[in-house]
Design a protein around this motif. Structure first.
Motif, PDB file in Angstrom:
ATOM      1  N   ARG A  27       0.816  -1.203   0.000  1.00 40.72           N
ATOM      2  CA  ARG A  27       0.000   0.000   0.000  1.00 40.72           C
ATOM      3  C   ARG A  27       0.849   1.252   0.000  1.00 40.72           C
ATOM      4  O   ARG A  27       2.051   1.202   0.127  1.00 40.72           O
ATOM      5  N   ARG A  31       1.752   6.994   3.432  1.00 43.78           N
ATOM      6  CA  ARG A  31       0.690   7.170   4.416  1.00 43.78           C
ATOM      7  C   ARG A  31       0.967   6.419   5.725  1.00 43.78           C
ATOM      8  O   ARG A  31       0.106   6.380   6.610  1.00 43.78           O
ATOM      9  N   TYR A  32       2.143   5.829   5.841  1.00 41.85           N
ATOM     10  CA  TYR A  32       2.474   5.049   7.020  1.00 41.85           C
ATOM     11  C   TYR A  32       3.519   5.748   7.872  1.00 41.85           C
ATOM     12  O   TYR A  32       4.485   6.296   7.355  1.00 41.85           O
ATOM     13  N   TRP A  53       4.611  10.060   8.670  1.00 43.78           N
ATOM     14  CA  TRP A  53       4.480   9.803   7.240  1.00 43.78           C
ATOM     15  C   TRP A  53       4.839  10.996   6.393  1.00 43.78           C
ATOM     16  O   TRP A  53       5.202  10.871   5.238  1.00 43.78           O
ATOM     17  N   ARG A  99       3.080   1.513  10.637  1.00 40.81           N
ATOM     18  CA  ARG A  99       1.724   1.599  11.168  1.00 40.81           C
ATOM     19  C   ARG A  99       0.937   2.604  10.356  1.00 40.81           C
ATOM     20  O   ARG A  99       1.490   3.601   9.875  1.00 40.81           O
ATOM     21  N   GLU A 100      -0.337   2.354  10.201  1.00 48.74           N
ATOM     22  CA  GLU A 100      -1.190   3.305   9.511  1.00 48.74           C
ATOM     23  C   GLU A 100      -1.514   4.446  10.452  1.00 48.74           C
ATOM     24  O   GLU A 100      -1.790   4.221  11.625  1.00 48.74           O
ATOM     25  N   THR A 102      -0.904   8.916  11.412  1.00 47.70           N
ATOM     26  CA  THR A 102       0.095   9.974  11.465  1.00 47.70           C
ATOM     27  C   THR A 102       0.821  10.072  12.793  1.00 47.70           C
ATOM     28  O   THR A 102       1.846  10.729  12.884  1.00 47.70           O
TER      29      THR A 102
END
Length: 124
Positions: A27, A31-32, A53, A99-100, A102
């Motif tokens: 993905r 964004r991670y 991120w 990790r997803e 912020t």
């Protein structure tokens, strides 16, 4: 899903430098929030550093502050850890984690994706 592969570990003498890399696939990497953790033989895995991120926030463990620098290149889907002035106590397997979200955390339970690790050995 995010797949993480670390590289750059090795055997060095105290005072030397190493640069670890973590290649991410899957993905959208940007964004991670990304982190580095390490585990020495017979010890618990511990936090080393993390970066948000957008690379606006970084956090370091006190034991590496001033010697290690975390960075990322979202265009290359890569995370880095520049390690200078290495000490024998830095000897460990180093893991890349993602990790997803912020928020930047030092808690390993907050990270859902992990690499297999790369070994760093520092001789005295």
């Amino acid at each position: 899903q995010v797949q993480l592969v670390e590289s750059g570990g090795g055997l060095v003498q105290a005072g030397a430098s190493l640069r670890l890399s973590c290649a991410a696939s899957g993905r959208t990497f940007s964004r991670y929030t990304m982190g580095w953790f390490r585990q020495a033989p017979g010890k618990e895995r511990e936090f080393v550093s993390a970066i948000s991120w957008i690379a606006g926030s970084t956090v370091y463990a006190d034991s590496v502050k001033g010697r290690f620098t975390i960075s990322r290149d979202n265009a290359k889907n890569s995370l880095y850890l520049q390690m200078n002035s290495l000490k024998p106590e830095d000897t460990a397997t180093y893991y890349c984690a993602a990790r997803e979200g912020t928020e930047v955390y030092s808690i390993q339970g907050r990270y859902g994706y992990w690499g297999q690790g790369t070994q760093v050995t520092v001789s005295s």
